[in-house]
Design an enzyme around this catalytic site. Structure first.
Site, mmCIF file in Angstrom:
data_model
loop_
_atom_site.group_PDB
_atom_site.id
_atom_site.type_symbol
_atom_site.label_atom_id
_atom_site.label_comp_id
_atom_site.label_asym_id
_atom_site.label_seq_id
_atom_site.Cartn_x
_atom_site.Cartn_y
_atom_site.Cartn_z
ATOM 1 N N ARG A 100 98.984 95.109 57.375
ATOM 2 C CA ARG A 100 99.147 96.385 56.682
ATOM 3 C C ARG A 100 97.928 97.294 56.793
ATOM 4 O O ARG A 100 98.004 98.467 56.418
ATOM 5 C CB ARG A 100 99.505 96.143 55.210
ATOM 6 C CG ARG A 100 100.916 95.596 55.001
ATOM 7 C CD ARG A 100 101.292 95.550 53.532
ATOM 8 N NE ARG A 100 102.702 95.280 53.345
ATOM 9 C CZ ARG A 100 103.233 94.085 53.099
ATOM 10 N NH1 ARG A 100 102.435 93.033 53.038
ATOM 11 N NH2 ARG A 100 104.530 93.938 52.926
ATOM 12 N N GLU A 160 94.179 81.757 53.565
ATOM 13 C CA GLU A 160 93.658 81.881 52.210
ATOM 14 C C GLU A 160 93.601 83.325 51.727
ATOM 15 O O GLU A 160 93.352 83.551 50.542
ATOM 16 C CB GLU A 160 92.270 81.244 52.119
ATOM 17 C CG GLU A 160 92.291 79.731 52.228
ATOM 18 C CD GLU A 160 90.937 79.102 52.001
ATOM 19 O OE1 GLU A 160 89.938 79.849 51.889
ATOM 20 O OE2 GLU A 160 90.858 77.856 51.948
ATOM 21 N N LEU A 208 100.663 90.538 64.618
ATOM 22 C CA LEU A 208 99.575 89.561 64.576
ATOM 23 C C LEU A 208 98.207 90.171 64.844
ATOM 24 O O LEU A 208 98.061 91.142 65.587
ATOM 25 C CB LEU A 208 99.854 88.436 65.579
ATOM 26 C CG LEU A 208 101.181 87.690 65.394
ATOM 27 C CD1 LEU A 208 101.277 86.543 66.383
ATOM 28 C CD2 LEU A 208 101.340 87.187 63.964
ATOM 29 N N VAL A 247 89.780 85.770 57.487
ATOM 30 C CA VAL A 247 89.075 86.381 58.616
ATOM 31 C C VAL A 247 88.893 87.861 58.304
ATOM 32 O O VAL A 247 89.846 88.541 57.912
ATOM 33 C CB VAL A 247 89.850 86.187 59.930
ATOM 34 C CG1 VAL A 247 89.142 86.900 61.078
ATOM 35 C CG2 VAL A 247 90.015 84.702 60.241
ATOM 36 N N GLN A 254 111.611 88.955 50.601
ATOM 37 C CA GLN A 254 110.342 89.067 49.868
ATOM 38 C C GLN A 254 109.879 90.508 49.742
ATOM 39 O O GLN A 254 108.775 90.769 49.261
ATOM 40 C CB GLN A 254 109.263 88.206 50.518
ATOM 41 C CG GLN A 254 108.821 88.628 51.907
ATOM 42 C CD GLN A 254 107.956 87.573 52.567
ATOM 43 O OE1 GLN A 254 108.412 86.475 52.895
ATOM 44 N NE2 GLN A 254 106.688 87.893 52.779
ATOM 45 N N GLY A 279 104.785 88.334 62.069
ATOM 46 C CA GLY A 279 104.441 89.138 63.232
ATOM 47 C C GLY A 279 103.387 90.177 62.896
ATOM 48 O O GLY A 279 102.700 90.087 61.888
ATOM 49 N N HIS A 329 95.736 85.762 61.968
ATOM 50 C CA HIS A 329 96.837 84.879 62.340
ATOM 51 C C HIS A 329 96.421 83.919 63.458
ATOM 52 O O HIS A 329 96.741 82.724 63.429
ATOM 53 C CB HIS A 329 98.036 85.692 62.848
ATOM 54 C CG HIS A 329 98.659 86.588 61.824
ATOM 55 N ND1 HIS A 329 98.526 87.950 61.868
ATOM 56 C CD2 HIS A 329 99.421 86.324 60.732
ATOM 57 C CE1 HIS A 329 99.187 88.490 60.862
ATOM 58 N NE2 HIS A 329 99.735 87.527 60.144
#
Length: 288
Positions: free
Chosen positions: A189, A150, A35, A178, A63, A33, A39
């Site tokens: 973040r 990536e 986003l 992107v 994680q 989320g 994404h």
């Protein structure tokens, strides 16, 4: 039109079962989320390669370390769903923590070697959490393809190894990074950055790009890393890691780069951890 949201494995499988009856090819885009366009580019890539696209939204607690930002991680399900509807998703899977990890949950899935460097060194809990939750998502949704970005390049390699080792009949597609107009890699973040830090953050990509150009022209790895580290520290970054490694097995490189490789970096800017990577393109006539 509101995008359908399912919150249980049984409802997700019901939807998948209906699509399978019509021979639809199914893609999964796992997210936590918060986003952004990065994404959404993965959703559009999934749409190009499949008939139906599932996007999972789950902030995975396994994680995150005990002092990390699980509680503060950006959450905006309504806004996320609106964006996903425009990007071409067909279904959102947004399970609860209890749905993913019942009280008697006792299994962990791990990938060795690829997880023992870079982010795996500074965040030793991270990849086992990722591979466990991704394994569950794969088994819950049974997609034909899954799309990962990536920007988290090490994670992409780990997931490909997981799929290969466990014989998942799933094609893993990597989506390109992107970036904002100033070069900063898009990340949920980034919202943590102060105004001053946000102005500094694009220097990470600038430094990595200059290093990649130098390495492609024949400069040695050691001096290039030293130069890059000095520039980053001078700009105010605290370096978690800065390394040059092969882009398929993450073997660290020395001397001159002669094969496919990338520069990998994780840095702190204020209280925000940023990661990025840049491929190295070799030129025919190295600059000595």
């Amino acid at each position: 039109m509101a995008l359908p949201v399912v919150r249980t494995v049984s409802h997700l499988r019901d939807a998948v079962r209906r699509w399978r009856r019509k021979n639809r090819k199914i893609a999964l885009v796992p997210t936590m989320g918060g986003l952004h366009e990065g994404h959404l580019s993965l959703v559009r890539l999934a749409r190009k390669n499949a008939d139906r696209v599932i996007v999972s939204i789950f902030v995975n607690p396994t994680q995150f370390g005990p002092d990390e930002d699980f509680e503060n991680y950006p959450r905006d399900e309504h806004g996320d769903n609106r964006l996903l509807s425009k990007a071409g998703a067909d279904l959102v899977y947004a399970p609860s923590i209890l749905e993913m990890y019942p009280n008697d949950f006792a299994t962990r899935v791990e990938v060795a070697e690829l997880t023992q460097c870079l982010c795996g060194t500074s965040r030793p809990h991270f990849f086992a959490g990722v591979t466990t939750v991704v394994t569950k998502l794969f088994l819950q949704s049974l997609p034909d393809i899954a799309v990962f970005g990536e920007k988290d390049y090490q994670q992409l390699l780990v997931i490909r190894q997981l799929v290969k080792d466990l014989n998942f009949p799933i094609e893993i597609i990597g989506g390109p990074i992107v970036r904002e107009a100033d070069g900063l890699a898009m990340s949920s973040r980034n919202a943590y950055l102060s105004e001053a830090d946000r102005a500094t953050a694009p220097q990470l990509y600038k430094v990595l790009s200059d290093m990649a150009e130098d390495l492609g022209a024949g400069r040695d790895v050691e001096s290039t890393l030293a130069m890059g580290a000095n520039r980053l520290r001078g700009a105010g970054f605290r370096i978690d890691y800065l390394d040059v490694r092969t882009d398929d097995t993450l073997i660290p490189l020395e001397g001159q780069v002669v094969d496919s490789a990338r520069i990998f970096a994780a840095v702190w800017l204020g209280e925000t951890r940023l990661i990025d990577n840049v491929p190295i393109h070799l030129i025919d006539d190295p600059v000595v």
